[in-house]
Design an enzyme around this catalytic site. Structure first.
Site, PDB file in Angstrom:
ATOM      1  N   HIS A  97      12.085  30.284   6.991  1.00  0.00           N
ATOM      2  CA  HIS A  97      12.489  31.598   6.374  1.00  0.00           C
ATOM      3  C   HIS A  97      12.896  32.499   7.610  1.00  0.00           C
ATOM      4  O   HIS A  97      13.620  33.267   7.520  1.00  0.00           O
ATOM      5  CB  HIS A  97      11.447  32.296   5.570  1.00  0.00           C
ATOM      6  CG  HIS A  97      11.205  31.978   4.039  1.00  0.00           C
ATOM      7  ND1 HIS A  97      10.803  30.733   3.903  1.00  0.00           N
ATOM      8  CD2 HIS A  97      11.429  32.345   3.117  1.00  0.00           C
ATOM      9  CE1 HIS A  97      10.615  30.583   2.516  1.00  0.00           C
ATOM     10  NE2 HIS A  97      10.996  31.571   1.996  1.00  0.00           N
ATOM     11  N   GLU A 156      12.167  36.945   1.041  1.00  0.00           N
ATOM     12  CA  GLU A 156      12.293  36.549  -0.238  1.00  0.00           C
ATOM     13  C   GLU A 156      12.663  37.758  -1.157  1.00  0.00           C
ATOM     14  O   GLU A 156      13.491  37.334  -2.130  1.00  0.00           O
ATOM     15  CB  GLU A 156      11.210  35.707  -1.015  1.00  0.00           C
ATOM     16  CG  GLU A 156      10.750  34.713  -0.414  1.00  0.00           C
ATOM     17  CD  GLU A 156      11.911  33.280  -1.035  1.00  0.00           C
ATOM     18  OE1 GLU A 156      12.107  33.499  -2.153  1.00  0.00           O
ATOM     19  OE2 GLU A 156      11.977  32.272  -0.373  1.00  0.00           O
ATOM     20  N   CYS A 178      10.093  22.679   5.353  1.00  0.00           N
ATOM     21  CA  CYS A 178       8.999  23.769   5.211  1.00  0.00           C
ATOM     22  C   CYS A 178       7.731  23.518   5.999  1.00  0.00           C
ATOM     23  O   CYS A 178       7.295  22.538   6.192  1.00  0.00           O
ATOM     24  CB  CYS A 178       8.584  24.030   3.601  1.00  0.00           C
ATOM     25  SG  CYS A 178       7.030  25.036   3.547  1.00  0.00           S
ATOM     26  N   CYS A 204       8.522  28.871  10.786  1.00  0.00           N
ATOM     27  CA  CYS A 204       8.682  29.051   9.245  1.00  0.00           C
ATOM     28  C   CYS A 204      10.326  29.076   9.099  1.00  0.00           C
ATOM     29  O   CYS A 204      10.904  29.743   9.604  1.00  0.00           O
ATOM     30  CB  CYS A 204       7.928  30.473   8.775  1.00  0.00           C
ATOM     31  SG  CYS A 204       8.489  30.591   7.255  1.00  0.00           S
ATOM     32  N   ASP A 237      11.618  22.788  -0.089  1.00  0.00           N
ATOM     33  CA  ASP A 237      10.904  23.870   0.360  1.00  0.00           C
ATOM     34  C   ASP A 237      10.235  24.522  -0.820  1.00  0.00           C
ATOM     35  O   ASP A 237      10.628  24.451  -1.818  1.00  0.00           O
ATOM     36  CB  ASP A 237      11.940  24.829   0.944  1.00  0.00           C
ATOM     37  CG  ASP A 237      11.441  25.911   1.702  1.00  0.00           C
ATOM     38  OD1 ASP A 237      10.353  25.953   2.459  1.00  0.00           O
ATOM     39  OD2 ASP A 237      12.122  27.111   1.295  1.00  0.00           O
ATOM     40  N   SER A 238       9.458  25.477  -0.305  1.00  0.00           N
ATOM     41  CA  SER A 238       8.842  26.602  -1.377  1.00  0.00           C
ATOM     42  C   SER A 238       9.869  27.628  -1.983  1.00  0.00           C
ATOM     43  O   SER A 238       9.536  28.045  -2.796  1.00  0.00           O
ATOM     44  CB  SER A 238       7.609  27.354  -0.798  1.00  0.00           C
ATOM     45  OG  SER A 238       7.988  28.139   0.303  1.00  0.00           O
TER      46      SER A 238
HETATM   47  N1  DGL Z   1       8.948  28.015   4.107  1.00  0.00           N
HETATM   48  C1  DGL Z   1       7.655  28.072   4.442  1.00  0.00           C
HETATM   49  C2  DGL Z   1       7.283  27.609   5.787  1.00  0.00           C
HETATM   50  O1  DGL Z   1       8.317  27.209   6.457  1.00  0.00           O
HETATM   51  C3  DGL Z   1       7.201  29.454   4.189  1.00  0.00           C
HETATM   52  C4  DGL Z   1       7.169  30.123   2.691  1.00  0.00           C
HETATM   53  C5  DGL Z   1       5.555  30.102   1.853  1.00  0.00           C
HETATM   54  O2  DGL Z   1       4.875  30.577   2.479  1.00  0.00           O
HETATM   55  O3  DGL Z   1       6.009  29.350   0.949  1.00  0.00           O
HETATM   56  O4  DGL Z   1       6.321  27.700   6.157  1.00  0.00           O
END
Ligand code: DGL
Length: 307
Positions: free
Chosen positions: A192, A157, A74, A190, A11-12
């Protein structure tokens, strides 16, 4: 590659840990390597070429671990890079979060002739139309409401929890217009967003089914590994599986989680329990420069600067 090989989850940043949490519930015996590209987050405001390059570099970097499956945990990275990354690593089993999320969303829409399905996601995921396509493949007549929510990832975050007034305000801003359109299903597009799922459910009310793809994604991974006979259900962690140990019950094997991040391991370790539900060991730091050195086999991992 064998049932003992690890699963890679990438993931990011921290959000993909919601997928790890679901995976550990379904597959407690699996070893997981988690990669959070914290130095290059957010992915959600970047182009497909850039994000695809990042994902290719991460997978190339983790290749020596001989993973049996890679989960792109992600939504943005799944939406922008999954087909390209599968082409780059043809021998590797790779899945994402969008197909399982779309499947759950259409199932939740029930028998209604033309259900309204809303998707809250990053700008890049919305722009890609990946959810729209995945949902319309299953329900041609679903009415789609797509809403980018660019502020949510930085707020999450930053470590703000659901009691924070800024969180409530941001959610009301993003969900308000969707509520006026009477959605039946809301997809948290997302990884998150599930940290605010309770509050989101409260804001949208009982009539709206809220879907987060983490659990569906974990079930999908379990199904893929089962088909390939690569499930790690070998038993005790001490390697005595299958051996006779009369009169002694072995505890079930519990898989290990090892994390890698590209920035600030201490911060990642501090915030991880909010996503994972339990504390983690300090992640290993991987310098982004090291990743740039891991271009994909066809050179696709190198970044090209748009003209
Ligand atoms: N985890 C990313 C998602 O599910 C979003 C976070 C990012 O923008 O890097 O889209």
């Amino acid at each position: 590659m064998s049932p003992d090989s690890p699963i890679i989850v990438l993931d990011s940043g921290l959000g993909g840990l919601t997928v790890v949490r679901a995976l550990r519930n379904v597959l407690p015996g699996e070893d997981i390597l988690y990669f959070g590209d914290t130095a290059r987050l957010p992915y959600g405001s970047k182009t497909g070429a850039t994000v695809t390059g990042f994902v290719q570099q991460i997978i190339a970097y983790l290749r020596p671990y001989d993973a049996k499956h890679v989960v792109i945990a992600c939504n943005t990275a799944t939406a922008l890079s999954l087909p390209a990354v599968r082409t780059t690593f043809p021998g590797l089993s790779i899945s994402g979060v969008i197909e399982p999320g779309a499947k759950a969303a259409t199932a939740a829409a029930g028998a209604k002739q033309v259900p309204t399905i809303a998707v809250l996601a990053t700008e890049a995921t919305i722009r890609s139309k990946a959810y729209e396509r995945a949902i319309h493949r299953r329900r041609l007549h679903a009415r789609m409401l797509l809403r980018p929510a660019p502020l949510l990832v930085p707020i999450i975050e930053e470590g703000r929890d659901a009691t924070d007034p800024l969180v409530r305000l941001a959610l009301q801003q993003y969900l308000g217009p969707l509520l006026t359109h009477h959605m039946d299903v809301l997809v948290l597009g997302c990884t998150h967003y599930p940290v605010y799922k309770e509050l989101i459910c409260k804001i949208v009310g009982n009539a709206v089914r809220v879907i987060d793809s983490a659990e569906q994604c974990a079930d999908d991974v379990a199904r893929r590994l089962k088909i390939r006979k690569l499930l790690n259900d070998a038993g005790p962690a001490d390697g005595t599986a299958g051996q006779d140990s009369p009169g002694r019950e072995q505890p079930p094997r519990s898989g290990q989680l090892r994390c890698f991040v590209t920035d600030d391991p201490a911060r990642f370790q501090r915030l991880a329990p909010r996503f994972l539900g339990v504390a983690i060991d300090k992640p290993a730091w991987v310098a982004p420069d090291e990743l740039y050195g891991h271009a994909a086999p066809d050179g696709g991992g190198r970044l090209s600067v748009p003209a």
